[in-house]
Write a protein that holds these residues in place. Structure first.
Motif, PDB file in Angstrom:
ATOM      1  N   GLN A 162       0.854  -1.184   0.000  1.00 23.65           N
ATOM      2  CA  GLN A 162       0.000   0.000   0.000  1.00 23.65           C
ATOM      3  C   GLN A 162       0.890   1.235   0.000  1.00 23.65           C
ATOM      4  OE1 GLN A 162      -3.233   0.179   2.792  1.00 23.65           O
ATOM      5  NE2 GLN A 162      -3.968  -1.866   2.273  1.00 23.65           N
ATOM      6  N   ARG A 168      -1.977  -0.926  -6.559  1.00 23.86           N
ATOM      7  CA  ARG A 168      -3.287  -1.065  -7.207  1.00 23.86           C
ATOM      8  C   ARG A 168      -3.229  -0.625  -8.671  1.00 23.86           C
ATOM      9  NH1 ARG A 168      -7.582   2.068  -4.765  1.00 23.86           N
ATOM     10  NH2 ARG A 168      -5.916   3.512  -4.292  1.00 23.86           N
ATOM     11  N   ARG A 182      -8.427  -3.814  -4.422  1.00 25.33           N
ATOM     12  CA  ARG A 182      -8.686  -2.821  -3.376  1.00 25.33           C
ATOM     13  C   ARG A 182      -7.730  -3.019  -2.207  1.00 25.33           C
ATOM     14  NH1 ARG A 182     -14.566  -5.000  -1.495  1.00 25.33           N
ATOM     15  NH2 ARG A 182     -13.906  -6.979  -0.604  1.00 25.33           N
ATOM     16  N   ASN A 183      -7.463  -1.915  -1.512  1.00 23.01           N
ATOM     17  CA  ASN A 183      -6.683  -1.965  -0.275  1.00 23.01           C
ATOM     18  C   ASN A 183      -7.570  -2.494   0.838  1.00 23.01           C
ATOM     19  OD1 ASN A 183      -4.365  -0.897  -1.432  1.00 23.01           O
ATOM     20  ND2 ASN A 183      -4.864   1.195  -0.865  1.00 23.01           N
ATOM     21  N   ARG A 184      -6.948  -3.224   1.761  1.00 20.14           N
ATOM     22  CA  ARG A 184      -7.649  -3.719   2.944  1.00 20.14           C
ATOM     23  C   ARG A 184      -7.134  -2.981   4.170  1.00 20.14           C
ATOM     24  NH1 ARG A 184      -9.098  -9.637   3.066  1.00 20.14           N
ATOM     25  NH2 ARG A 184      -7.753  -9.628   4.888  1.00 20.14           N
ATOM     26  N   GLY A 195      -3.536  -3.506   5.688  1.00 18.52           N
ATOM     27  CA  GLY A 195      -2.325  -3.192   4.933  1.00 18.52           C
ATOM     28  C   GLY A 195      -2.089  -4.099   3.740  1.00 18.52           C
ATOM     29  N   SER A 196      -2.918  -5.107   3.579  1.00 21.31           N
ATOM     30  CA  SER A 196      -2.788  -5.999   2.430  1.00 21.31           C
ATOM     31  C   SER A 196      -3.641  -5.465   1.269  1.00 21.31           C
ATOM     32  CB  SER A 196      -3.223  -7.415   2.803  1.00 21.31           C
ATOM     33  OG  SER A 196      -4.602  -7.457   3.115  1.00 21.31           O
ATOM     34  N   VAL A 197      -3.544  -6.135   0.136  1.00 23.14           N
ATOM     35  CA  VAL A 197      -4.338  -5.798  -1.039  1.00 23.14           C
ATOM     36  C   VAL A 197      -5.133  -7.033  -1.428  1.00 23.14           C
ATOM     37  CG1 VAL A 197      -4.220  -5.196  -3.499  1.00 23.14           C
ATOM     38  CG2 VAL A 197      -2.754  -4.019  -1.856  1.00 23.14           C
ATOM     39  N   SER A 211       7.378  -1.799  -4.436  1.00 22.12           N
ATOM     40  CA  SER A 211       6.710  -2.703  -3.490  1.00 22.12           C
ATOM     41  C   SER A 211       7.676  -3.779  -3.008  1.00 22.12           C
ATOM     42  CB  SER A 211       5.495  -3.357  -4.152  1.00 22.12           C
ATOM     43  OG  SER A 211       5.899  -4.295  -5.126  1.00 22.12           O
TER      44      SER A 211
END
Length: 89
Positions: free
Chosen positions: A13, A18, A35-37, A40-42, A67
Motif C-alpha cells: 500500500q 493497485r 482494493r486496499n484492505r 495493509g494488504s491488497v 513494493s
C-alpha cells in the motif's frame, strides 16, 4: 472462464500497487477488481482464462518496483458478481 481471489501482503500500500495491478490485469485481458484492505494488504479478484490467471499470479509476486511482496495467497471465492472490466476500488 476461471475466477480467483488473492490476498497480497508486504509493502503493497502506498507504492502504486493497485495501479500496477490494474495495468497488469488489463494487459492480460482479465476482468475483476483490486482494493486496499484495512490490515495493509491488497485484495484482488480476477477472472479470465486459466493461462492468464497463472501468469497474473506470477506477476503479483513481482509487483511494482517500489513494493515488497511478502506473500500472494490464492483464496476461494464464491462471489457471483458479473465482472466486465478491471477496476480499482
Amino acid at each position: 472462464m476461471a475466477r480467483q481471489r488473492y490476498i497480497v501482503t508486504g509493502k503493497v500500500q502506498g507504492v502504486g500497487f493497485r495501479y500496477w495491478t490494474h495495468h497488469t490485469a488489463f494487459s492480460l485481458g482479465l476482468h475483476g477488481w483490486v482494493r486496499n484492505r484495512p490490515d495493509g494488504s491488497v485484495e484482488i479478484v480476477a477472472e479470465g482464462d486459466l493461462g492468464s490467471l497463472r501468469q497474473f499470479e506470477k506477476e503479483l509476486w513481482q509487483g511494482p518496483v517500489s513494493s515488497r511482496v511478502a506473500d500472494v495467497i490464492p483464496c476461494d471465492t464464491n462471489l457471483q458478481e458479473e465482472l466486465t472490466e478491471f477496476s480499482m476500488q
